[in-house]
Scaffold this motif. Structure first.
Motif, mmCIF file in Angstrom:
data_model
loop_
_atom_site.group_PDB
_atom_site.id
_atom_site.type_symbol
_atom_site.label_atom_id
_atom_site.label_comp_id
_atom_site.label_asym_id
_atom_site.label_seq_id
_atom_site.Cartn_x
_atom_site.Cartn_y
_atom_site.Cartn_z
ATOM 1 N N GLU A 1 71.953 10.559 34.740
ATOM 2 C CA GLU A 1 72.035 11.964 35.125
ATOM 3 C C GLU A 1 73.422 12.383 35.605
ATOM 4 O O GLU A 1 73.852 13.511 35.386
ATOM 5 N N ARG A 2 74.133 11.458 36.267
ATOM 6 C CA ARG A 2 75.402 11.841 36.905
ATOM 7 C C ARG A 2 76.604 11.150 36.307
ATOM 8 O O ARG A 2 77.741 11.426 36.698
ATOM 9 N N GLY A 3 76.352 10.217 35.399
ATOM 10 C CA GLY A 3 77.456 9.415 34.908
ATOM 11 C C GLY A 3 77.732 8.270 35.868
ATOM 12 O O GLY A 3 77.072 8.103 36.883
ATOM 13 N N GLY A 4 78.740 7.469 35.543
ATOM 14 C CA GLY A 4 79.043 6.337 36.401
ATOM 15 C C GLY A 4 78.168 5.142 36.068
ATOM 16 O O GLY A 4 77.468 5.109 35.051
ATOM 17 N N HIS A 5 78.213 4.165 36.949
ATOM 18 C CA HIS A 5 77.526 2.904 36.707
ATOM 19 C C HIS A 5 76.489 2.656 37.788
ATOM 20 O O HIS A 5 76.715 3.010 38.951
ATOM 21 N N PRO A 6 75.344 2.049 37.461
ATOM 22 C CA PRO A 6 74.329 1.768 38.487
ATOM 23 C C PRO A 6 74.862 0.947 39.657
ATOM 24 O O PRO A 6 74.449 1.151 40.797
ATOM 25 N N ALA A 7 75.775 0.018 39.367
ATOM 26 C CA ALA A 7 76.318 -0.810 40.442
ATOM 27 C C ALA A 7 77.103 0.036 41.442
ATOM 28 O O ALA A 7 76.992 -0.164 42.672
ATOM 29 N N THR A 8 77.871 0.973 40.947
ATOM 30 C CA THR A 8 78.657 1.835 41.838
ATOM 31 C C THR A 8 77.737 2.651 42.728
ATOM 32 O O THR A 8 77.939 2.727 43.955
ATOM 33 N N TRP A 9 76.730 3.263 42.125
ATOM 34 C CA TRP A 9 75.759 4.060 42.890
ATOM 35 C C TRP A 9 75.069 3.194 43.936
ATOM 36 O O TRP A 9 74.912 3.593 45.100
ATOM 37 N N THR A 10 74.667 1.993 43.547
ATOM 38 C CA THR A 10 73.920 1.105 44.450
ATOM 39 C C THR A 10 74.780 0.650 45.621
ATOM 40 O O THR A 10 74.371 0.769 46.792
ATOM 41 N N TYR A 11 75.970 0.141 45.341
ATOM 42 C CA TYR A 11 76.803 -0.381 46.424
ATOM 43 C C TYR A 11 77.327 0.745 47.326
ATOM 44 O O TYR A 11 77.521 0.533 48.537
ATOM 45 N N ASP A 12 77.540 1.917 46.768
ATOM 46 C CA ASP A 12 77.921 3.062 47.612
ATOM 47 C C ASP A 12 76.792 3.401 48.582
ATOM 48 O O ASP A 12 77.025 3.675 49.778
ATOM 49 N N ASN A 13 75.570 3.390 48.077
ATOM 50 C CA ASN A 13 74.423 3.685 48.937
ATOM 51 C C ASN A 13 74.240 2.620 50.015
ATOM 52 O O ASN A 13 73.890 2.927 51.165
ATOM 53 N N ILE A 14 74.459 1.369 49.639
ATOM 54 C CA ILE A 14 74.350 0.293 50.619
ATOM 55 C C ILE A 14 75.346 0.509 51.751
ATOM 56 O O ILE A 14 75.013 0.351 52.937
#
Length: 842
Positions: free
Chosen positions: A91-104
């Motif tokens: 939906e937003r672009g980028g990579h799942p790892a980036t989204w996940t580690y940013d949230n962490i």
């Protein structure tokens, strides 16, 4: 400092704890250990007050046990794989790892101000290659021990996202992300052989004395042990007989039809020869594979034209129908329909005008079956009006046993025990998960990767610009060399169900940097988890899978046999709720508003909001309270105190601004009392205060030990009142207030440290030994009576020596531990031995 300033003192004492490293878990054979664990969170972006409640409960236990001389393990990690990260990438672009580690990072920053006694050096995320690489190593070990296998299976298939969906990802027959109607499709999948452990998993529940009974009941029902009859219907005109398994063979005389699954071999055979059958099966295979989805779906049937002979009367023929509500992977994939005593069968027969014949009726109110099947409990006695063994009045249980005995004696059926629990399908056709470490070779077949090549890491250069699994279309990652013969081969592109990741994390925490899944010395010392805390929503699958995994790990040498049941005690906390505030848009649709945007029932522009009664905090309804806002306004200790004080921890708690304000005022009062006493000289001991102190030690300790945190908080309120009302000089209050600091330390650790230091306590209160009550100072005109529940001591109460037996019974029934065990019911027996003991039998 002239007043309680939580922001100042909380940062100060957190820095002191970090500098002293007091929460680092150390394996010390000279000390008893205690392992407390909260179910680790999914990194969705922000924590909420539900998280605060969960982690505060665990923190109270961890800090208390540390003060009692235990070596404590209290870790934290992140359940980080799964579809939400992949959806965000789409939906937003980028990579799942980036989204996940940013949230962490965000969630870690939210959690640390709470002052939790977590050993952050053991932190990991399940998407770390170091973690899932060891998971892959275990998969290979499981494969070697025959605990994992590959077979064709019917799955939930999302035709838009082109992926298999777990049952919980199917909502009202549609994929949770795409909204597409889910289809049942047969694919080759990987499975864990959890069904081999059905009996063991069921029997072991009896030994889990410190698990909630409702959780054990849910697990028993999911495992679903049943005794039934397996027999066959011979086909009219020849052909293979149709084998069925039924848990209600007593209703065989009410049979109207034989039903087979759309995936039954007979149905598949007819499909190749008949366009009509093929068209029906396409329609029948739509919808999810969950029992709930199948029950809710419209009942569809197709008369195959095949007829079978009733086993009790060869002249009695029954039609064979394909029915969309019959599962192939339970029993034999075929049933006989008895509509009078099964609602699903009745709905089917009414739709297709099949006969309805009752085999028994109510003793009290015999009524013919119309639109509701008569399905009394098997333990209820009924009148049999159509049973081949000549039964008159008998329970279903007796009738079932009679039927099985007769079938076996006459040689046409066999009594069989089966389980509802099916093998665990772990294959997922998606990117953001642990890769399954096998290779497909044209020469060698399906072979495991070599362990020295682990982890098989996910490639980072993937695209989510089209549906389906990006691993299937990656230009190089899938291509590899066969680990056996070295020839060109292809990697498995399915990844593991995220339940796998959370089924062994508790074991990894014992040695999170080990180069094998576990270190046996660490596992032997730290396991089992002494206290596990989490939501009731995980009462079935997560806990069941974790119990299986612990057994499988023990078989493969990764855990000691003593850890086969990984969680000694389980506590399921209630939810945190809040009112919902909404207005309406121009079309009448609800518009939700955050609590901080509403003052006195109005928005900033004066618009009145509609207040909806409290419900579970939900981002979509915006009735969430950000812990950082609470910490900013009141401090972490206020949030912690309120979460513990308002209701028993197993019940829901409603977050209110008024409640938070009251908690803050109380903590401010305690700080002021300590501040006043700090400047006074020691003035000896006051007898009344000394007795109140030791009573508080006793009562607060009992509350923590029994998970009655709200009870402990109530006792601390009473203790604070006793100190404040005491006529003793300020200096004589100092010892009582130092003990107050120790007793409050698990709940409000920052305030406790400040008071402890203010009053001359030695070192950190977090490291001070837990105070012990002097029994002599508890004795007045009272006697302490232990409470045994089913023969095991669970609590105690202090009563007047001359209290009547009837009054003692009332106090015992009001005790937190007794109420928890009764779960709203009444005891079977309540035996009071005056002055000695109370026995509760449930």
């Amino acid at each position: 400092m002239s007043r309680y300033e939580p922001r100042e003192i909380e940062q100060k004492w957190q820095a002191a704890w970090d500098q002293a490293g007091i929460f680092a878990a150390t394996r010390d054979p000279a000390k008893p250990k205690y392992y407390v664990l909260e179910m680790f969170p999914y990194p969705s972006g922000r924590i909420h007050m539900g998280h605060v409640r969960n982690y505060t409960m665990g923190d109270v236990i961890a800090r208390y046990k540390g003060s009692c001389g235990f070596s404590v393990l209290h870790p934290m990690g992140w359940d980080a794989f799964g579809m939400p990260a992949e959806n965000a990438a789409m939906e937003r672009g980028g990579h799942p790892a980036t989204w996940t580690y940013d949230n962490i990072a965000v969630m870690r920053d939210q959690m640390k101000p709470l002052g939790l006694s977590i050993d952050w050096s053991r932190e990991f995320a399940t998407c770390d290659p170091e973690y899932y690489g060891q998971q892959q190593a275990m998969f290979i070990d499981f494969l070697d021990k025959g605990l994992v296998y590959r077979k064709n299976a019917v799955v939930n298939w999302d035709p838009v996202d082109m992926t298999v969906l777990a049952n919980e990802q199917v909502e009202d027959g549609r994929g949770w992300r795409s909204g597409a109607l889910v289809e049942r499709r047969e694919l080759t999948q990987w499975f864990f052989k959890i069904s081999d452990f059905s009996e063991e998993l069921l029997e072991a529940l009896d030994g889990l004395d410190n698990w909630p009974e409702k959780v054990k009941l849910m697990q028993r029902n999911w495992i679903g042990k049943s005794r039934g009859l397996e027999f066959s219907f011979d086909r009219v005109g020849g052909g293979d007989p149709i084998s069925v398994y039924t848990t209600r063979p007593d209703t065989l005389m009410g049979a109207s039809f034989v039903g087979i699954s759309p995936d039954h071999p007979i149905a598949k055979g007819l499909e190749t020869d008949s366009d009509a059958v093929k068209a029906f099966l396409v329609e029948a295979r739509k919808g999810g594979t969950t029992e709930e989805a199948i029950e809710k779906a419209e009942k569809l049937g197709y008369d195959t034209g095949i007829r079978v002979k009733h086993p009790l009367n060869p002249d009695w023929e029954l039609p064979v129908w394909i029915a969309n509500f019959i599962l192939m992977d339970y029993g034999t994939g075929a049933i006989f329909g008895c509509p009078a005593h099964d609602q699903r069968d009745l709905d089917f027969c009414r739709k297709y005008d099949l006969p309805v014949v009752a085999t028994f009726e109510s003793l009290d109110d015999p009524q013919p079956v119309t639109d509701t099947a008569f399905v009394p409990p098997k333990t209820e006695k009924v009148r049999w009006i159509n049973h081949f063994a000549g039964l008159d009045e008998a329970t279903g249980e007796v009738a079932i046993d009679t039927t099985i005995d007769k079938a076996e004696a006459e040689g046409w059926g066999t009594g069989v025990t089966k389980f509802r629990l099916r093998d665990w399908g772990l294959s997922r056709q998606r990117y953001w998960g642990c890769p399954i470490p096998v290779v497909h070779c044209q020469t060698c077949g399906v072979v495991p990767e070599k362990k020295e090549n682990l982890p098989v890491e996910l490639p980072r250069d993937v695209s989510f610009d089209q549906p389906g699994n990006p691993l299937d279309r990656h230009p190089t990652w899938r291509n590899c060399a066969c680990p056996v013969c070295g020839a060109d081969a292809l990697r498995e592109t399915d990844t593991m169900d995220t339940f796998v990741d959370s089924s062994w994390y508790y074991a990894r925490f014992t040695a999170p940097r080990a180069e094998t899944p576990t270190n046996m010395d660490d596992a032997k010392y730290w396991m089992n988890v002494d206290q596990y805390i989490g939501g009731i929503e995980h009462a079935i699958l997560h806990l069941l899978y974790s119990r299986f995994f612990a057994r499988a790990m023990a078989i493969c040498g990764h855990l000691p046999d003593s850890a086969k049941e990984p969680f000694d005690a389980l506590f399921t906390q209630g939810m945190v709720t809040h009112e919902i505030y909404q207005t309406r848009d121009g079309n009448g649709r609800p518009v939700y508003h955050l609590p901080e945007d509403v003052t006195d029932g109005k928005l900033a522009d004066g618009t009145a909001v509609e207040v909806i009664p409290s419900a579970k905090m939900s981002k979509s309804k915006k009735n969430v309270v950000d812990p950082l806002n609470i910490i900013e306004n009141y401090g972490a200790d206020t949030a912690r105190w309120f979460m513990l004080s308002d209701s028993p921890p197993e019940r829901d708690v409603e977050w209110t601004a008024a409640g938070a304000d009251a908690a803050f005022k109380h903590l401010s009062r305690v700080w002021r009392m300590a501040n006043e006493a700090a400047g006074a000289d020691d003035a000896g001991e006051d007898t009344d205060l000394l007795r109140a102190t030791h009573k508080a030690i006793h009562d607060v300790t009992m509350g923590i030990e029994s998970f009655g945190f709200n009870t402990s908080v109530a006792k601390l309120y009473a203790f604070a009142n006793a100190i404040q009302k005491s006529k003793a000089p300020a200096g004589a209050k100092r010892p009582a207030l130092r003990v107050m600091a120790q007793l409050m330390a698990p709940m409000t650790p920052h305030l406790a440290e400040d008071i402890w230091a203010m009053l001359g306590g030695e070192g950190l209160v977090a490291q001070a030994p837990w105070p012990k009550a002097d029994p002599a100072l508890l004795v007045e005109d009272t006697v302490t009576m232990p409470i045994q529940i089913n023969g095991k001591r669970k609590s105690e109460i202090a009563v007047a020596k001359d209290m009547p037996k009837e009054e003692i019974e009332k106090l015992a029934l009001a005790d937190h531990a007794v109420q928890k065990a009764l779960q709203g019911g009444a005891p079977k027996k309540l035996i009071v031995v005056p002055g000695r003991i109370i026995n509760v039998v449930i």
